[in-house]
Structure formats: C-alpha cells, structure tokens
Design an enzyme around this catalytic site. Structure first.
Site, short mmCIF file in Angstrom:
data_model
loop_
_atom_site.label_atom_id
_atom_site.label_comp_id
_atom_site.label_asym_id
_atom_site.label_seq_id
_atom_site.Cartn_x
_atom_site.Cartn_y
_atom_site.Cartn_z
N HIS A 135 12.03 12.30 6.71
CA HIS A 135 13.09 13.14 6.11
C HIS A 135 13.08 13.09 4.58
O HIS A 135 13.74 13.89 3.94
CB HIS A 135 14.46 12.78 6.68
CG HIS A 135 15.11 11.57 6.09
ND1 HIS A 135 16.47 11.38 6.12
CD2 HIS A 135 14.59 10.47 5.46
CE1 HIS A 135 16.77 10.23 5.53
NE2 HIS A 135 15.65 9.66 5.13
N GLY A 146 0.82 -1.20 0.00
CA GLY A 146 0.00 0.00 0.00
C GLY A 146 0.85 1.25 0.00
O GLY A 146 2.08 1.19 -0.14
N ASP A 147 0.18 2.38 0.21
CA ASP A 147 0.81 3.69 0.14
C ASP A 147 0.48 4.44 1.43
O ASP A 147 -0.68 4.66 1.75
CB ASP A 147 0.27 4.45 -1.07
CG ASP A 147 0.98 5.76 -1.34
OD1 ASP A 147 1.50 6.37 -0.39
OD2 ASP A 147 1.02 6.18 -2.50
#
Length: 370
Positions: free
Chosen positions: A259, A240-241
């Site tokens: 970051h 997934g994202d």
C-alpha cells in the site's frame, strides 16, 4: 439550539453531536482533539495521572511546563473524558487516557505521537492539493519525499518506526491466528522493520527460522526484538532493498508494504518475491481491502493518508488481483483476520508473464509503513 451551543457540543467528544450541524462542527474541530491527544502523549500525562493522580503544579514541575497552561490543558483533557477532577485541583486519569501510558501493554502512545507529528500532519494539511494533482504532498510540505525526509530526520524517523512497531504488535497475534506456516522452514518478513510478525510466528512454530529484510538502520531494533521474544537463535536480519532482491524462503510475508507504492513498484517487489520462493513456496500479502463505495471503515481514510504522504494507495481485492497477475502470481485464498486486515495467499502462476522492470524507483528510502 444556537450555533454557539452546537459548537460547545461539537468541541467535547464525550457529548453526542446534535443533528448535522453538530456533527459537522465536531468534524471541523476534530484536529483540536488530535493535537490534545498528541500533546498528552508527548508530556506523558497518562503516566503522571495514573497512580493517585496529580495536581497541575506537580505535572508542570515534572515536565517543565507553565503551571497555568498545564491546568488549562488538563481541564481540556477532562472535558474530553481523558481525565477527571472532583475539586478542580487534583486530576486523575480515566481508562481512555490509560491507553497512552508508556508502560501499558498495547499502549497507543507511539501511534498518538506519530499521528500529530510533522511528517504526518503537514502533508495532510495539503490534502486538497493531493486531490487536485493526484500526487503526494510530502515534498511540498516537508521539502522531500516522505521516506527521504524521514531518513534525514532521526527524531521523526524514530517516532515513525516506533508507531509502526506498535501497530504491528497489535496485529501480529491476530494475523498469526490465520497464517499457516506449519510446513515452512524459512519465512522472510519483507520490509518487516522490527520483525514482530515473523517473530510471533516463530514463537508459535518452533521449527521456523525467520528473516527480516529491511534497510540497515532497523537492524538493532529487529535483533533486540528477537532477543526479547526468545527467538534470536533462529532469527536473521538482512540489510537490503526489496526492490533489488529478496532472500530465498518458503514463505514471504508482505504486511503493509504494497500500500506504500504505486502499481509498477508493487509488481517489482512481488516479482522479486516470486523469483526467490523455494519450490512449493507462497507469498502472503496482508493489507486493508477497500470495499464497495459507501461501506464504513478505515480503508477509504487510510487511502487518503497514502495519497497525502506517498505514491501508494489502498486497493480492492480486484485491484490486488490485477497486480498479482502482472507479477506472475495466482491468488489462492483470501482470509479475514481478527483485525481489519486480510491475508491474501499467492503461489507462482504456471506461466509467468514476461518480466519488465517498470518505473524508475526512488533511492534512499526508509522502511515503509510496515
């Protein structure tokens, strides 16, 4: 000392540079050493010279190299303290070179390959443009944003993923020493790639179930890693994202994720984590922290790395605090680890801010620097 003599001192890292001129010349020629190390890693020089050493001809035959060029390369390695030769004919590896052995515990070979790879090297060559524009240079240097370019370059993507896995492997035990998940049932390694961090925690806490959320192409690596570490029965990979949704958990782990992204993107990830926390849950953010100006350390240089490669940046504790507040999270503790990385512990704020989606995000990303 003449300029030529300064140059001789600067080119060999086993010698101490003399004065500002020698030190500056060492900085100017520093990229030579980077490419020597990368080439040594690519040609497996440490493996060839480890057990009894080898002649340049033997190494050349094993790696299909030009024999004379191989001798010249090994001679340069000896000048840098990577190799040694008593007779100028047979070379042996020094302890420094052994850190690049492919079979050595904690090997730095994958990191050396990534440090000199196109995807890392070429954007850094446009650092001045990054400073001029404030924007990443991967697209200008490579033709596409860094994660999109890696997604279309399987060989470089493998080098990148292996390097990040090696970096995590070195950090995981130091972080696990200061992360308390004794009261957690499920921990999700958000953008966790091979999952080494959460799997290390699972080995220490036998009641902990671990999940990695990442793009589908790293599933095989994560599941193979879980099997090697003996935690496959408690491990799940979710393709997934993290900009869309994060699985529910007692603890969300974000190591070297924030970051990689600009502030709006970070807030979106953090809000998704906050929404998916179970009652009493926490978000643990693991990052380098930028200290006051002039403090020696890795963080300011890593910040330039992010500037050249991506839209991300390294941040101070105060800058992270502002992101957490926007995301509806409260910082409860900052814990240093045995590495340069700190663990920032977050819980949901009593009154979360009004949700907004922030900036539009790119598609087709590969795993971030996790």
């Amino acid at each position: 000392m003449t300029l030529f003599e300064h140059e001789l001192v600067a080119a060999g890292s086993t010698e101490r540079p003399v004065g500002d001129t020698g030190r500056m010349l060492q900085m100017i020629t520093g990229y030579w050493v980077t490419q020597v190390v990368r080439t040594a890693a690519e040609l497996r020089i440490a493996d060839h010279l480890h057990d009894g050493g080898a002649t340049p001809a033997e190494v050349a035959e094993a790696e299909s190299l030009d024999p004379d060029a191989c001798f010249r390369f090994l001679r340069a390695c000896a000048s840098l303290g990577l190799a040694a030769s008593a007779d100028g004919e047979r070379f042996t590896g020094m302890p420094l070179l052994n850190t690049l052995r492919s079979d050595a515990p904690g090997s730095l070979r994958d990191l050396a390959l990534w440090g000199g790879a196109e995807s890392h090297w070429l954007p850094w060559g446009r650092l001045a443009d990054a400073v001029r524009t404030g924007g990443p240079q991967a697209e200008a240097a490579l033709g596409a944003p860094i994660f999109d370019w890696l997604a279309a370059a399987p060989g470089e993507a493998e080098v990148f993923t292996n390097a990040m896995t090696a970096m995590t492997r070195g950090l995981a035990h130091a972080l696990a020493e200061v992360i308390d998940v004794a009261d957690a049932r499920v921990a999700v390694d958000v953008g966790g790639a091979g999952g080494n961090l959460v799997q290390t925690l699972m080995r220490r806490h036998l009641g902990l179930a671990g999940v990695v959320l990442d793009l589908p192409h790293v599933r095989a690596e994560a599941e193979a890693s879980a099997a090697r570490l003996g935690v496959a029965d408690r491990f799940t990979f979710v393709g997934g994202d993290f900009f869309d949704e994060v699985p529910s958990a007692d603890v969300h782990l974000l190591k070297f994720v924030l970051h990689d992204w600009d502030d709006d993107a970070c807030v979106r990830v953090l809000r998704n984590c906050r929404r998916a926390l179970r009652p009493g849950g926490r978000v643990l953010v693991m990052e380098l922290l930028v200290d006051r100006v002039g403090t020696p350390g890795l963080a300011p240089l890593m910040d330039l790395n992010m500037m050249a490669l991506s839209t991300g940046r390294e941040r101070s504790a105060e800058e992270y605090g502002r992101l957490f507040e926007r995301a509806g999270l409260t910082l409860t503790a900052t814990t240093p680890s045995g590495s340069r990385v700190s663990v920032l512990s977050l819980v949901p704020a009593a009154v979360p801010p009004e949700v907004s989606q922030g900036a539009e995000l790119p598609s087709g990303r590969i795993s971030p620097l996790s």
